[in-house]
Design a protein around this motif. Structure first.
Motif, mmCIF file in Angstrom:
data_model
loop_
_atom_site.group_PDB
_atom_site.id
_atom_site.type_symbol
_atom_site.label_atom_id
_atom_site.label_comp_id
_atom_site.label_asym_id
_atom_site.label_seq_id
_atom_site.Cartn_x
_atom_site.Cartn_y
_atom_site.Cartn_z
ATOM 1 N N ALA A 207 0.677 -1.360 -0.128
ATOM 2 C CA ALA A 207 0.163 0.154 0.209
ATOM 3 C C ALA A 207 0.568 0.982 -0.044
ATOM 4 O O ALA A 207 0.883 2.363 -0.909
ATOM 5 N N PRO A 234 -5.033 0.005 -6.915
ATOM 6 C CA PRO A 234 -6.359 0.305 -6.506
ATOM 7 C C PRO A 234 -6.731 1.834 -6.896
ATOM 8 O O PRO A 234 -8.223 2.199 -6.354
ATOM 9 N N LEU A 283 -7.332 2.992 0.158
ATOM 10 C CA LEU A 283 -6.077 1.945 -0.238
ATOM 11 C C LEU A 283 -7.261 1.040 1.183
ATOM 12 O O LEU A 283 -6.768 -0.171 1.393
ATOM 13 N N GLY A 285 -9.597 0.135 2.493
ATOM 14 C CA GLY A 285 -10.315 -1.036 2.697
ATOM 15 C C GLY A 285 -10.204 -2.405 2.160
ATOM 16 O O GLY A 285 -10.457 -4.105 1.870
ATOM 17 N N ASP A 286 -8.903 -2.266 1.629
ATOM 18 C CA ASP A 286 -8.050 -3.899 0.861
ATOM 19 C C ASP A 286 -6.572 -3.473 1.630
ATOM 20 O O ASP A 286 -5.660 -4.613 1.242
ATOM 21 N N CYS A 287 -7.177 -3.206 3.028
ATOM 22 C CA CYS A 287 -5.078 -3.433 3.770
ATOM 23 C C CYS A 287 -6.135 -4.585 4.703
ATOM 24 O O CYS A 287 -6.834 -4.507 5.353
ATOM 25 N N THR A 288 -5.031 -5.497 5.438
ATOM 26 C CA THR A 288 -4.524 -6.253 6.583
ATOM 27 C C THR A 288 -4.327 -5.208 7.619
ATOM 28 O O THR A 288 -3.806 -4.115 7.334
ATOM 29 N N GLU A 291 -0.509 -3.594 6.597
ATOM 30 C CA GLU A 291 -0.847 -3.009 5.528
ATOM 31 C C GLU A 291 -1.303 -1.650 6.464
ATOM 32 O O GLU A 291 -0.944 -0.674 6.240
#
Length: 438
Positions: A207, A234, A283, A285-288, A291
């Motif tokens: 990210a 993304p 970004l 919403g797509d992260c661990t 991240e």
């Protein structure tokens, strides 16, 4: 200066000694009100690559007057009896090293062995454990595959210790920064919280890399690598980019120019902090969880950058911020302090309950990469009087004798220095040392 105290003296360089020597001579004059105190360990001379010359130690007694006799320091106040016994087993039997055709290396080993005295410890109450283990053999026997197996076994063993000894610190020591990065990635993938000495770079996050590509594009709209990276991530829709292939490159170039201008406007009007925060929210919403932590650290440092004392012209170049994040900034991670990965050089002066030493093979052999040039001197502490590019054995034979001598001396020093690196790595442990080979 009437009293001079010098520590880690084995790492002193020739220019440093030239500065210090006049003060040292003055403090060793025949005057009881003055003193000179020097501490160093020739077995820990691991900074020859940056100019350290351990032989300066030998010159101190001959160059300075009224010196009392040197006192050896062979007692450890750190390590368990088992760790010290292992150190003695390894370095007390170097005379067994007699490989054919390795006379120069053997000379270096003999010189190192002559300086080694058997160690003892003051920590007799400490339990200890030492092991030499072999990783699984690789099918193709390539160095890269063998190293992969060594690293994987290291991660597995560290995981075992991480769970079995929750109150113990673990140090993993390697030779190169590249190996540090690989191990940190593998350990974190295995769910083991890990920190790098001096903090972790933010660029181990996908990210963060995506945001840095956006800021790089703002600095140079023609940055095709940044554009390609962004087009497959993304942020692509927000920047008007389609996943880039050969047929849509012209359209993406036009879109990248417009997006770069918009990012530059954001940076100039609001600053790096709000701009990075804007991208981070997209970004997130797509992260661990990891991240997200990295994104938070990037945003915080971006706000710090806005408030720093850098000149306005400096901040007008987005690439300066990208370079700052890539090469200067390190994020501390206190939660991962139990397991630390670092080079042996960074471990100097540190200690850990448990130490892992994965022995990796490199293209330069077990001794690692060689310097691109060799130098010659009339003596270890004399000025350089010869320089030659590194060359192979075949071409080396065509060179004059003084060059041959310089190559031999370089080889001797490499072997000696690497024994010092091994010694430093094996004396960092309090309780346990695990050496892992392919």
């Amino acid at each position: 200066v009437d009293h001079l105290l010098l520590d880690e003296f084995q790492d002193t360089s020739i220019p440093q000694w030239r500065v210090i020597a006049p003060f040292a001579r003055r403090t060793t004059e025949d005057d009881v009100k003055k003193s000179f105190f020097c501490v160093g360990d020739l077995k820990q001379a691991i900074f020859g690559w940056r100019g350290g010359v351990a032989e300066i130690f030998d010159e101190v007694e001959s160059e300075l007057a009224n010196m009392s006799e040197a006192q050896p320091l062979t007692k450890s106040y750190r390590s368990s009896p088992v760790v010290i016994e292992t150190v003695n087993q390894v370095f007390g039997h170097l005379e067994k090293f007699e490989p054919p055709g390795q006379e120069i290396a053997q000379q270096a080993v003999g010189q190192w062995a002559a300086r080694f005295e058997l160690h003892q410890t003051a920590r007799h109450e400490l339990p200890g454990y030492c092991a030499l283990e072999y990783a699984n053999e690789s099918e193709d026997r390539k160095p890269s595959s063998r190293n992969d197996n060594v690293l994987q076994m290291t991660v597995d063993r560290v995981g075992d210790m991480y769970r079995a000894a929750p109150d113990h610190t673990i140090g993993i020591l390697v030779r190169t920064n590249e190996a540090v990065g690989r191990l940190i990635f593998m350990l974190q993938e295995a769910g083991i919280a890990t920190s790098e000495e001096g903090g972790n770079p933010l660029t181990d996050s996908a990210a963060v890399e995506m945001i840095l590509s956006a800021i790089s594009l703002a600095d140079h709209p023609g940055d095709s690598a940044a554009r390609f990276h962004l087009s497959h991530g993304p942020l692509a829709n927000r920047l008007g980019l389609e996943p880039e292939f050969q047929d849509n490159q012209p359209a993406n170039r036009v879109a990248a120019i417009a997006s770069a201008a918009e990012i530059r406007r954001q940076l100039s009007e609001t600053g790096y902090g709000p701009t990075c925060e804007h991208f981070a929210r997209i970004l997130s919403g797509d992260c661990t969880r990891r991240e997200l932590t990295r994104l938070q650290q990037l945003v915080q440092e971006a706000f710090n950058y806005d408030g720093s004392q850098h000149e306005a012209m400096h901040k007008l170049r987005p690439s300066r911020f990208v370079n700052h994040i890539r090469h200067e900034y390190r994020a501390s991670d206190q939660s991962a302090a139990r397991v630390r990965v670092m080079t042996v050089h960074q471990s100097k002066g540190l200690e850990f309950d448990i130490v892992f030493l994965p022995m990796l093979f490199s293209s330069g052999g077990w001794f690692g990469q060689q310097d691109p040039v060799i130098v010659g001197r009339a003596g270890p502490t004399e000025a350089i009087n010869l320089v030659c590019r590194l060359t192979n054995e075949h071409h080396r034979a065509l060179l004059p004798d003084e060059f041959q001598a310089a190559f031999d001396e370089t080889r001797r020093r490499e072997v000696y220095d690497n024994l010092c690196v091994l010694y430093v790595s094996m004396t960092r442990a309090i309780h346990a040392t695990h050496v892992i080979l392919s």
